[in-house]
Each structure stands twice: as structure tokens, then as C-alpha cells.
Design an enzyme around this catalytic site. Structure first.
Site, PDB file in Angstrom:
ATOM      1  N   CYS A 299       0.840  -1.211   0.000  1.00  0.00           N
ATOM      2  CA  CYS A 299       0.000   0.000   0.000  1.00  0.00           C
ATOM      3  C   CYS A 299       0.873   1.259   0.000  1.00  0.00           C
ATOM      4  O   CYS A 299       1.632   1.499   0.946  1.00  0.00           O
ATOM      5  CB  CYS A 299      -0.924  -0.047   1.220  1.00  0.00           C
ATOM      6  SG  CYS A 299      -1.508   1.556   1.790  1.00  0.00           S
TER       7      CYS A 299
ATOM      8  N   CYS B  36       0.442   3.689   2.874  1.00  0.00           N
ATOM      9  CA  CYS B  36       1.012   3.116   4.103  1.00  0.00           C
ATOM     10  C   CYS B  36       2.502   3.437   4.203  1.00  0.00           C
ATOM     11  O   CYS B  36       3.022   3.751   5.283  1.00  0.00           O
ATOM     12  CB  CYS B  36       0.824   1.595   4.133  1.00  0.00           C
ATOM     13  SG  CYS B  36      -0.903   1.067   4.075  1.00  0.00           S
TER      14      CYS B  36
END
Length: 793
Positions: A701, A704
Site C-alpha cells: 500500500c 502506508c
């Protein structure tokens, strides 16, 4: 004496190298000879504007098209060359790359110019409005500067050359432009030619008519009257309804600072329509009040002023002249001819103004430079009414040739603002009164000077100056230059106390630009303590300001051979160095530079982490020793490396923005974030009385990875108040499912178990990802741990 054998390998290598250099030189000459000059192909000067490029291409397209040259076997190939040249030069970014690097600079960015349309298309459909003077054909840079960059009212027609409805609309659009000339601005964008601009504006069908700055799409009837009526509703101009109760107080008031134009509607003659009055109010805004009197309902008032019908121009309460025309544009022209014109200065007056300004006179001047005594544009008679705080004058360069030459005024008309500081600034832009006035108001308070050869020769500016100057070398025909100028001036407003700002017009001062090796426009250089530093960032005021701050207070350490040996090779354990090995001529290095500076500022408060750079042209021996073979080479020397080992990790990721670089660096920092797994989550978090903040993430991600350094900052700042943990949802999917985590990253706060009761798996969601905001949120819920002291007595 030592003799070298003919078979000596060193000699053989030297001969081989010399042969290769000769071959490279011959090949470069062949490439240069064979390369086509795009400007010569289109038969235009290098200073051609976008509109001139379009017109030149259309002329060639009609005469050189293969359909019209069937007997020429080379017609197809020649026309492809012409098409390629046009598609490059019409695009601001591609044109700059071509001007700087030639065709070689286009290899990765441009693959067009391989097809063309039929002859009929170029003859009948290409650029519907290119020859209409009332309609402004807008390119992307024109649009950004003139439409989106102002509060002016624009009615813009987005069309495609191949669209039949667009051709049907064209005669009505021309009538709209003629009726609204001087009232609002009428534009056109050819979406077949400038599809990027149309896509950015959300255009999905043709023609699309949009009103700016409201960005409102017109859905009405596409006939002249309907479109004009709609456009006039967008005009914020005031027409005063006069009657017997307010006529004397408004019109006959001796304190009235503006003349009046009044249309009287009565029996026996015509008066102006409501739409004509609105047009006049817009064209004469800030100069003349426009009013309307209904003599049917105010018969006594009309009789007392001696008017039954018609349109009158009042000055100081007296009728100066009756206006017999019913066309708004013609009346506006007649009215403006009644306004006082600016006086022409003599040599002594002009020289006195220059002397007074150099001594610090507090009122700036706007001076209009003309050639000869011909009637001046009446449009400029608006200027005194618009610029009450600025004095206005006119210089006839036929009478004052020396003074005009000294200022390098060669284009007429020209406007220069002479400032309180003694310097001056030349205006580049649309020659309308509103645009000139807006520039003059802004220029009077902005510390930007138009520079001359004398400024560089006398070492006031440039590499030999002791002062810090930020200089923009530009050409007026260059669209990116015209886009940068207002941003450059915005930066001067904020940073004018720190550095001096100047501009050099390379079409006027070609000798200066050649002297300082300026080959493409715009080129912006900061001369800091005689060191020239070229700016390579975005053309935004904020980025220009950031570059100034970073140059004057460098966030990145510059290392040489000795400092590298002492600080990096012999560093203490626990210290991390992140270093950019670069070359000043390297394009990717120049693109990385602002991001590298941002990285340094992000990490400036991170303990034992230092961000540095090595310029490999200056430090060639150091770069050879470190086996640096390409630029930029980004290396991290970790905390656990032994002194003198020189071990490092190389950054090989695609993204070179500051956020991605910071995320990479944090992989090597000691962490206060604990890795949590399914088997210990209940015990460590849910059943513990210790508060916890948890980051649920996935390694693939992107957000992230960007948030990871932010979370490390949170953990470091809140250490001792809460514990920080992270859960990899790829490895512990069941744990994340139980916690109801469906998006990444998800941040949860667990305030701690109370009275032996475990907390709920869901905890408390934190809906924002800003580190400072999260820190404030936690501090508001968890008090600081109080350290207790013991009295040993």
C-alpha cells in the site's frame, strides 16, 4: 630519459581513446548536419508566438500537402517533417526541450508527427477562429495566465475542427464577440489541437461554451441574441435608475468626482436599451457613471433639465454633448475622447522625475512610451481614473530618442513603472487599460527591476556582485516565460527583503544573455555571494521562495574529500548519513535537487541522521574512490556499519520524491514501534492497562509507506505516554478481519484495560493521518507521565 614501447598497452589505449573521440566528433557533426531546424521548416523566427506558429503551419499545410503535390515523390516525407515541427513547437514544454537540447531532447517525450489530415481539413477546418481579431485563440499557457490567473469575465468556446456543430456555431460566435467587444473577453480553444487543456477543463462534447471565472457551462440556445443576453447577466456593472428624487443629489452634486452618461427615454426619440446601458457601464467602469431616466414617469424633471429624450454626457452637472448613436461601442469611444489625455513630457521633466525617484520620492510613475504625435489609443484615457495613487506621463521617443535608447524602449506602445527605489519595470502583457492598471498597482509595491547591461557591467548584479540577486532571463514570445513572470513577482512580494529580484529581456539584451550562457527560456539564476545557482523547479511562487530559503540557509550539507573521510568513513556507530552523489550538468540530478532539500528539512530533527551531497565534478577523486558511475547515486551509510568500512545501501526505487525517500530512510532507523501479531495482540494490547496506538497496514500500500515515517515520529514523540505498534495485514489477515480493518492504513487508539476488563477489538478509530494532529489527539486523552523524586534525607 624513459622511452615507451610502441606496443606499450598505455599507448595503445591512448590511441584507441583518441580514435573514439574523433569518431564521436564526426558522428556528432553528421547528426547536427542531418538534423532539421524546426523553425526553418515552418519559415518562422525563433521568437514566433503560438499564434504565429499556427498561421505559418496552416499556410504550409495548404500549399505543401501531398494531395496538392501528387508529382512529388518526397511530398509525404516532407509534410511529415513539417507536421512534426509544428506539433513540437506549438507545445510549450516540448518547445523548451527542443530549444535546449534539439531533437535529442525529445526522444523520451514525443512520438507524434507521424500522421496528418486531408488537404480539405487544413483549408476549411483547421483553426476556425485563428483569423478573427475579436476572438482570442487560447493555448494552454494563455489559458492559465489570462483566464484562470485573473478575475476577468471570459466566455470561452471549446471546439473541435472536425465537429459540424462547431462550424454551424462559428458565425453566431463571431457576432457575439463583436457585440461584446470591450465588455467581456471572448475566447476559443481548439480541442483537436490542444486536447490536454480541454481534458483538464473537463470538456466531453463540442462545442462547449463556458463562462469564467464562475466556470459555468452555457446550456441555452446557440443563437447570437440568447448568448449575448446570457453573457450580460454575468457582467457586474451598475446602471443607476434616475428619477426626480435622486437626480440633483447624484448628477448636479458639485462634489461629484465622475461625469455622467444618461439616456433619457421619452416621446419623440430613441433611448438606449437596457443591454446597451450595461455594456457601457462595463466599458466605462471607474470612469463614468451610467444612468437611465424614464421621462414618461418623471416628466417634470426631464422638462426642468431641458431634455425630452436622447443620450447626454454630463460633466460637473452640465451637458457637454448629446450622443446621437445607439451603438454602445461607438458611444463609449465618443465618451472616452472627452476624458482628459495624459500630457507629453519634455526632457527636463522626465529627467527630474528620475532624479527624484532615485532620492526616494514616495509616489511612483507609470510612463507611456510612444513614437510620434499620432492620435493615441483612447483606451488609455481610462488610466488616470484607475490609478489615483500613481502619477502618469507620456514620452514621445521621436523627441527624446536618447532617453528611450538608454531605457532600451524599442517597441511601441510600451509602459514602464518607475519605482520609489529608483529602479523601473517594463510591462509585458495585453495592452488594455485594465491590464496595464493592474500591473502598475502591483509593480509599484513589488521589488522587481528590469535590468540593463550597465547593471551587470558595473557589478551591481551578477557573479561579481556582493549583493544577492534572483534574475529571470526570459523572452516575451516564450509562453512559459509569460507564465513564470507573475509567479516571479509574487515571490518578490514575500522575499523582496531577503534578495533582490530582476528580469532580463533576452530579445533586447541578447549580449547579456550570451555572456552568461543563456540558451533556453526562462532561465532563472540566484546569484548568491557571487555563486550562480540555476533554479530547476516548478514555476510557482512557493517553490521559488523555497529555493531562496534553501540556498541562503542550506538544509543539505556539502561534502568534499576531507569532510567525507572524517564525517562518513570515520563516523561513530549510531550515526546515519544519506548522500546524493550528483553532477551539475545532469538533468535527473537537477530534478531531484528540490526533493533532496525537502528530505533534509524533514529529517533535520531526527537524531543522528544527516543528509548531504557530493558534487562529482568538483570532487572527481572522491567519486572515483567511491565507485560512483552514474548520477544521481543515492546512498545510505547505516548506523551499525563499522568505522572506516564505508558500507552503504543504494536507493534504486523509481519514485524520487521526498516522501518516498524519507520512507526508505526510516527502514534503517531504530524504531520505537513494536511489531504485533495475532498470538500476542490480546495480551499486549487488549488486556493491558498500557495505552496503545496501532497502525494496521499492508506492505504493498503506497499511502502506508508514506505514513510509516509519520507513525515513527508519533511513536518517538509520545514515548512514555503510550506504546506504538504495527500490524501487517498481509501476514495477519485474521487479526485485521477481527478488528474490522478494511482499508489501509487504519490507525486505532486503545486507551488501556480498566478493572481487568479487556478492551474491544475495534478500539477507537483515528480518522486523520497527520502526525502533529494525532499527537495532539493522544495528548488530549492521556496525561503526561509524572516523574517522582525521592528525598534521600
Amino acid at each position: 630519459m624513459e622511452f615507451i614501447s610502441i606496443n606499450n598497452p598505455i599507448l595503445r589505449n591512448a590511441r584507441l581513446l583518441r580514435s573514439l573521440l574523433v569518431l564521436c566528433f564526426v558522428w556528432s557533426v553528421i547528426v547536427l548536419v542531418s538534423a532539421e531546424d524546426f523553425y526553418k521548416l515552418l519559415d518562422i523566427p525563433r521568437s514566433a508566438t503560438t499564434k504565429e506558429i499556427r498561421k505559418a503551419f496552416k499556410k504550409l499545410a495548404v500549399t505543401k500537402h501531398p494531395d496538392k503535390n501528387l508529382d512529388d515523390p518526397d511530398a509525404h516525407d516532407q509534410f511529415l517533417k513539417i507536421t512534426r515541427a509544428y506539433e513540437v513547437l506549438k507545445d510549450d514544454d516540448l518547445r523548451k526541450k527542443y530549444d535546449t537540447h534539439g531533437e535529442e531532447g525529445l526522444k523520451e517525450d514525443f512520438h507524434g508527427g507521424r500522421r496528418y489530415e486531408s488537404w480539405k481539413f487544413y483549408q476549411e477546418e483547421f483553426g476556425i477562429y485563428d483569423d478573427d481579431k475579436e476572438i482570442i485563440t487560447l493555448s494552454r499557457s494563455d489559458f492559465e495566465q489570462s483566464v484562470e490567473g485573473t478575475d476577468d469575465v471570459w466566455f470561452v468556446n471549446f471546439y473541435s475542427s472536425g465537429c459540424s456543430h462547431c462550424h454551424d456555431l462559428a458565425p453566431h460566435w463571431r457576432e457575439v464577440a463583436r457585440e461584446l467587444e470591450g465588455v467581456i473577453r471572448i475566447g476559443a480553444v481548439n480541442c483537436q489541437d490542444d486536447w490536454q487543456l480541454c481534458r483538464m477543463q473537463g470538456i466531453r462534447s463540442y462545442p462547449s461554451l463556458i463562462m469564467y471565472p464562475a466556470k459555468e457551462k452555457y446550456h441555452g440556445e446557440r443563437m447570437t441574441r440568447a448568448m449575448v443576453k446570457y453573457a450580460l447577466k454575468q457582467v457586474k456593472a451598475t446602471v443607476v435608475d434616475l428619477w426626480s428624487g435622486n437626480f440633483d443629489s447624484l448628477v448636479n452634486n458639485p462634489d461629484n468626482d465622475r461625469p455622467w452618461l444618461i439616456t433619457f427615454c421619452g416621446d419623440g426619440g430613441d433611448c438606449l436599451t437596457k443591454s446597451a446601458c450595461i455594456k457601457l457601464a462595463a466599458m466605462l467602469e471607474e470612469l463614468v457613471n451610467v444612468g437611465k431616466m424614464d421621462c414618461h414617469n418623471n416628466e417634470e424633471m426631464c422638462t426642468s433639465v431641458g431634455v425630452e429624450y436622447g443620450t447626454m454626457y454630463y460633466e460637473s452637472g452640465q451637458v457637454v454633448r448629446e450622443r446621437g448613436c445607439l451603438f454602445a461601442q461607438e458611444i463609449a469611444h465618443q465618451v472616452m475622447s472627452q476624458l482628459p489625455d495624459v500630457a507629453v513630457m519634455d526632457k527636463k521633466t522626465f529627467q527630474d522625475i528620475e532624479k527624484r525617484l532615485k532620492k526616494g520620492q514616495k509616489r511612483p510613475w507609470l510612463i507611456h512610451f510612444v513614437e510620434g504625435n499620432a492620435d493615441q489609443d483612447i483606451e488609455y484615457r481610462k488610466l488616470p481614473g484607475m490609478l489615483s495613487d500613481i502619477q502618469i506621463g507620456r514620452v514621445d521617443c521621436q523627441l527624446m530618442r536618447t532617453e528611450c535608447n538608454d531605457l532600451h524602449v524599442i517597441k511601441f506602445p510600451s509602459f514602464l513603472v518607475f519605482k520609489e527605489t529608483g529602479g523601473y519595470e517594463i510591462y509585458y502583457g495585453r495592452m488594455t487599460a485594465h491590464d496595464v492598471a493592474a500591473f502598475a498597482r502591483d509593480s509599484a509595491v513589488v521589488k522587481v527591476e528590469s535590468l540593463r547591461k550597465e547593471d551587470f557591467r558595473d557589478h551591481r548584479v551578477g557573479p561579481d556582485s556582493s549583493d544577492t540577486w534572483f534574475v529571470d532571463f526570459f523572452a516575451p514570445w516564450c509562453p512559459p516565460c509569460m507564465k513564470l513572470l507573475p509567479e516571479f513577482r509574487k515571490a518578490a512580494k514575500s522575499y523582496g527583503e531577503m534578495v533582490n529580484f530582476g528580469t532580463v529581456d533576452c530579445t533586447i539584451h541578447a549580449d547579456i544573455c550570451q555572456m552568461y550562457n543563456i540558451h533556453s527560456y526562462p532561465t532563472t539564476i540566484l546569484y548568491n555571494a557571487s555563486v550562480p545557482l540555476q533554479y530547476h523547479g516548478h514555476h510557482r511562487a512557493s517553490d521559488l521562495g523555497e529555493f531562496i530559503e534553501d540556498t541562503l540557509k542550506p538544509p543539505v550539507l556539502s561534502l568534499d574529500f576531507n569532510s567525507f573521510e572524517m564525517l562518513v568513513r570515520q563516523k561513530d556507530e549510531g550515526v546515519i548519513w544519506i548522500i546524493d552523489f550528483y553532477a551539475s550538468w545532469c538533468g535527473p540530478c537537477q530534478q531531484l535537487a528540490p526533493e533532496w532539500r525537502r528530505l533534509a528539512k524533514m529529517l533535520k530533527d531526527t537524531k543522528n541522521v544527516f543528509v548531504a551531497q557530493v558534487e562529482c565534478q568538483k570532487e572527481a577523486m572522491l567519486c572515483r574512490q567511491e565507485n560512483v558511475n552514474s548520477y544521481p547515486s543515492l546512498r545510505l551509510y547505516p548506523a551499525d556499519s563499522q568505522k572506516g568500512s564505508g558500507s552503504f545501501f543504494t536507493y534504486n526505487e523509481w519514485h524520487r520524491d521526498a516522501q518516498s525517500l524519507r520512507a526508505w530512510a526510516f527502514e534503517f532507523l531504530p524504531s520505537k514501534v513494536e511489531t504485533l501479531r495475532y498470538h500476542n495482540f490480546h495480551q499486549k494490547v487488549l488486556s493491558s492497562s498500557t495505552p496503545f496506538i496501532v497502525d494496521f497496514y499492508a506492505p504493498w500500500c503506497g499511502p502506508c509507506q508514506v505514513f510509516k515515517p509519520e507513525f515513527e515520529k508519533i511513536a518517538e514523540t509520545l514515548d512514555g505516554r503510550v506504546k506504538a505498534g504495527k500490524v501487517n495485514c498481509d501476514e495477519d489477515r485474521y487479526l485485521c478481519q477481527q478488528a474490522g480493518v478494511s482499508a489501509y492504513p487504519t490507525v486505532r487508539f486503545y486507551k488501556g484495560a480498566r478493572k481487568g476488563m479487556a478492551q474491544h477489538m475495534y478500539g477507537q478509530d483515528i480518522d486523520f493521518l497527520d502526525a502533529d494532529q494525532i499527537i495532539r489527539f493522544i495528548k488530549g486523552r492521556i496525561p503526561a507521565v509524572q516523574k517522582t523524586t525521592h528525598d534521600e534525607l
